[in-house]
Structures are given as structure tokens and as C-alpha cells.
Design a protein around this motif. Structure first.
Motif, PDB file in Angstrom:
ATOM      1  N   ALA A 165      42.492  41.941  59.047  1.00 41.96           N
ATOM      2  CA  ALA A 165      43.570  42.348  58.132  1.00 41.96           C
ATOM      3  C   ALA A 165      43.308  41.763  56.753  1.00 41.96           C
ATOM      4  O   ALA A 165      42.585  40.775  56.595  1.00 41.96           O
ATOM      5  CB  ALA A 165      44.926  41.873  58.658  1.00 41.96           C
ATOM      6  N   GLY A 166      43.899  42.377  55.738  1.00 43.93           N
ATOM      7  CA  GLY A 166      43.746  41.877  54.373  1.00 43.93           C
ATOM      8  C   GLY A 166      44.859  42.414  53.500  1.00 43.93           C
ATOM      9  O   GLY A 166      45.703  43.195  53.950  1.00 43.93           O
ATOM     10  N   GLY A 167      44.885  41.973  52.254  1.00 44.47           N
ATOM     11  CA  GLY A 167      45.902  42.431  51.318  1.00 44.47           C
ATOM     12  C   GLY A 167      47.140  41.564  51.354  1.00 44.47           C
ATOM     13  O   GLY A 167      47.098  40.410  51.785  1.00 44.47           O
ATOM     14  N   ASP A 168      48.269  42.135  50.920  1.00 44.43           N
ATOM     15  CA  ASP A 168      49.470  41.313  50.771  1.00 44.43           C
ATOM     16  C   ASP A 168      50.243  41.088  52.074  1.00 44.43           C
ATOM     17  O   ASP A 168      51.305  40.479  52.063  1.00 44.43           O
ATOM     18  CB  ASP A 168      50.398  41.890  49.697  1.00 44.43           C
ATOM     19  N   VAL A 170      48.741  39.457  54.588  1.00 46.09           N
ATOM     20  CA  VAL A 170      48.120  38.299  55.221  1.00 46.09           C
ATOM     21  C   VAL A 170      48.472  37.007  54.495  1.00 46.09           C
ATOM     22  O   VAL A 170      49.014  37.026  53.389  1.00 46.09           O
ATOM     23  CB  VAL A 170      46.579  38.451  55.312  1.00 46.09           C
ATOM     24  N   SER A 171      48.127  35.904  55.135  1.00 49.51           N
ATOM     25  CA  SER A 171      48.581  34.586  54.668  1.00 49.51           C
ATOM     26  C   SER A 171      47.655  33.934  53.649  1.00 49.51           C
ATOM     27  O   SER A 171      47.659  32.723  53.499  1.00 49.51           O
ATOM     28  CB  SER A 171      48.738  33.653  55.878  1.00 49.51           C
ATOM     29  N   LEU A 172      46.841  34.730  52.959  1.00 53.88           N
ATOM     30  CA  LEU A 172      45.895  34.167  51.995  1.00 53.88           C
ATOM     31  C   LEU A 172      46.264  34.526  50.561  1.00 53.88           C
ATOM     32  O   LEU A 172      46.436  35.701  50.239  1.00 53.88           O
ATOM     33  CB  LEU A 172      44.477  34.686  52.264  1.00 53.88           C
ATOM     34  N   GLY A 173      46.378  33.532  49.703  1.00 60.44           N
ATOM     35  CA  GLY A 173      46.410  33.724  48.259  1.00 60.44           C
ATOM     36  C   GLY A 173      47.489  34.625  47.689  1.00 60.44           C
ATOM     37  O   GLY A 173      48.547  34.819  48.246  1.00 60.44           O
ATOM     38  N   GLN A 174      47.174  35.192  46.501  1.00 61.63           N
ATOM     39  CA  GLN A 174      48.118  35.992  45.734  1.00 61.63           C
ATOM     40  C   GLN A 174      48.134  37.442  46.204  1.00 61.63           C
ATOM     41  O   GLN A 174      47.202  37.926  46.836  1.00 61.63           O
ATOM     42  CB  GLN A 174      47.751  35.959  44.249  1.00 61.63           C
ATOM     43  N   ASP A 175      49.215  38.146  45.876  1.00 56.14           N
ATOM     44  CA  ASP A 175      49.359  39.550  46.250  1.00 56.14           C
ATOM     45  C   ASP A 175      48.819  40.446  45.146  1.00 56.14           C
ATOM     46  O   ASP A 175      49.567  41.126  44.454  1.00 56.14           O
ATOM     47  CB  ASP A 175      50.834  39.881  46.507  1.00 56.14           C
ATOM     48  N   LEU A 176      47.508  40.441  44.976  1.00 56.81           N
ATOM     49  CA  LEU A 176      46.899  41.229  43.919  1.00 56.81           C
ATOM     50  C   LEU A 176      46.005  42.309  44.516  1.00 56.81           C
ATOM     51  O   LEU A 176      45.325  42.080  45.521  1.00 56.81           O
ATOM     52  CB  LEU A 176      46.061  40.342  42.992  1.00 56.81           C
ATOM     53  N   VAL A 178      43.225  43.520  43.410  1.00 55.18           N
ATOM     54  CA  VAL A 178      41.817  43.144  43.367  1.00 55.18           C
ATOM     55  C   VAL A 178      41.479  42.210  44.526  1.00 55.18           C
ATOM     56  O   VAL A 178      40.379  42.246  45.083  1.00 55.18           O
ATOM     57  CB  VAL A 178      41.455  42.499  42.003  1.00 55.18           C
ATOM     58  N   GLN A 179      42.438  41.375  44.931  1.00 56.87           N
ATOM     59  CA  GLN A 179      42.192  40.486  46.061  1.00 56.87           C
ATOM     60  C   GLN A 179      42.173  41.272  47.376  1.00 56.87           C
ATOM     61  O   GLN A 179      41.390  40.970  48.274  1.00 56.87           O
ATOM     62  CB  GLN A 179      43.256  39.393  46.119  1.00 56.87           C
ATOM     63  N   ALA A 180      43.026  42.283  47.485  1.00 59.10           N
ATOM     64  CA  ALA A 180      43.034  43.117  48.684  1.00 59.10           C
ATOM     65  C   ALA A 180      41.684  43.814  48.849  1.00 59.10           C
ATOM     66  O   ALA A 180      41.159  43.934  49.965  1.00 59.10           O
ATOM     67  CB  ALA A 180      44.161  44.146  48.603  1.00 59.10           C
ATOM     68  N   VAL A 181      41.109  44.277  47.734  1.00 58.49           N
ATOM     69  CA  VAL A 181      39.786  44.908  47.768  1.00 58.49           C
ATOM     70  C   VAL A 181      38.737  43.904  48.234  1.00 58.49           C
ATOM     71  O   VAL A 181      37.877  44.215  49.068  1.00 58.49           O
ATOM     72  CB  VAL A 181      39.417  45.476  46.386  1.00 58.49           C
TER      73      VAL A 181
END
Length: 202
Positions: A165-168, A170-176, A178-181
Motif C-alpha cells: 500500500a502507499g499514498g495517504d 498509509v502510516s508514512l510521512g506527508q499526504d503529498l 509526489v510521495q504517493a508516486v
């Protein structure tokens, strides 16, 4: 909610069919709030106010996003929290009353002063929760969580082997975005590495 409107906006073939407001208020301080406010301005609203209960420095939206809002004539009003939605005689939204806020001993408190903003639409963009209804597979109930987010390890794998899983959500970092990509890229690399191990083992 702002996310519902933005989803309709992104999928609409004819923007003229979207409900539009002449004067609108967006409640929030993140990138979604900025996006909503900017889109309303671009769709023709003549008065767009984004209202946040703390100061500019506390906004979740990046400085770049804030500048985009200002460039689109969106007013950023800080130190104000919603108090009451104001209706006209027909029960339609005519505005909103706000309480002025300030910090006192590390706590956000109302000052006792109020003000009103006229509007015909109010959009809320003050955070999202995990939508269990989106996951119909019974296996999804076994996903470990961190608060309302899905737990994932460094390889973006969930508590269910082989499920990533990825994107907003999941429990990692900011909801951006570019981060989801980036999450998608890292998860794909992790899947590929695992598949190669399985091939070698066979």
C-alpha cells in the motif's frame, strides 16, 4: 466535503454542469483546502476565503501552495474558527460566523471577538479518515493499522504478505501526491525483488 467536489471536478466532462458558488468559504489549511479554494476561484467565484483556526506558519499546505492561492485571489484568513452557519429565510446558506482565536500558554483559545463572512457555499477540508467501505475483501479487515492509517514496512508491504500500500492511506510521512508516486515506485521495486527471490527458490 471538498474531496467529494474535487473528485467530481476531476472526472467531469463538462465543468459548466458542476454546482458553482459566487462566494464561498473553504475551511482547512492543507493542500486539499488550497486546491478546493483555487478551483472555485478558477471556476468563477468572485469571493473565495480560506479560513484556518491557527496562523500561516501552522498551515499544512506548502508555501508554494499558499502562493498559488494568493495568485488566484484566494484570501487566507487565519486565527478564526467556525462558530455558526448562517441561513436566510428560505434555509439557504448566507454566511458563517467565526470566533477569533489566539494562543495562550500553548493552547488555542477564542478571544471573545466574532466576525461574519457572507457566502453561498461552505466546503470542509479539515482532514480525512480511513474509509473501510472502500475495502470489500474480508482479508482487508486483517490489515494492521497505525491510528486510521494502514501499517506498512520500509518496502511498503502491509501486515498481509504480498499486499502493498502507499499514498495517504498509509502510516508514512506527508499526504503529498509526489510521495504517493514514490511509494508506488518503491512498492514495485520491492515486489520485483520478492518475485525474483521466488523464481530463484523455484
Amino acid at each position: 466535503a471538498a474531496t467529494d467536489y474535487i473528485r467530481e471536478l476531476r472526472q467531469a466532462d463538462d465543468l459548466s454542469q458542476l454546482p458553482q458558488a459566487d462566494r464561498c468559504i473553504v475551511l482547512g489549511a492543507g493542500n486539499t483546502a488550497i486546491d478546493m479554494a483555487v478551483q472555485m476561484a478558477r471556476l468563477g467565484a468572485r469571493d473565495v476565503n480560506l479560513v484556518y483556526r491557527r496562523g500561516l506558519a501552522d498551515m499544512g499546505a506548502t508555501h508554494h501552495e499558499q502562493e498559488i492561492a494568493k495568485a488566484n485571489q484566494v484570501r487566507l484568513l487565519t486565527w478564526a474558527q467556525p462558530d455558526e452557519v448562517l441561513l436566510d429565510d428560505q434555509g439557504r446558506v448566507r454566511g458563517m460566523r467565526f470566533l477569533r482565536t489566539h494562543m495562550e500558554n500553548g493552547r488555542l483559545l477564542p478571544t471573545g471577538e466574532t466576525f461574519e463572512l457572507a457566502c453561498d457555499a461552505i466546503f470542509k477540508a479539515i482532514g480525512q479518515g480511513f474509509d473501510n467501505e472502500a475495502l470489500h475483501d474480508p482479508l482487508a479487515q486483517q490489515l494492521h493499522r497505525v491510528g486510521e492509517r494502514i501499517f506498512v514496512d520500509e518496502q511498503l508491504q502491509t501486515s498481509i504478505p504480498g499486499v502493498y500500500a502507499g499514498g495517504d492511506c498509509v502510516s508514512l510521512g506527508q499526504d503529498l501526491t509526489v510521495q504517493a508516486v514514490q511509494h508506488g515506485k518503491l512498492a514495485a521495486e520491492a515486489m520485483h525483488a520478492q518475485l525474483m527471490l521466488n523464481v530463484e527458490a523455484a
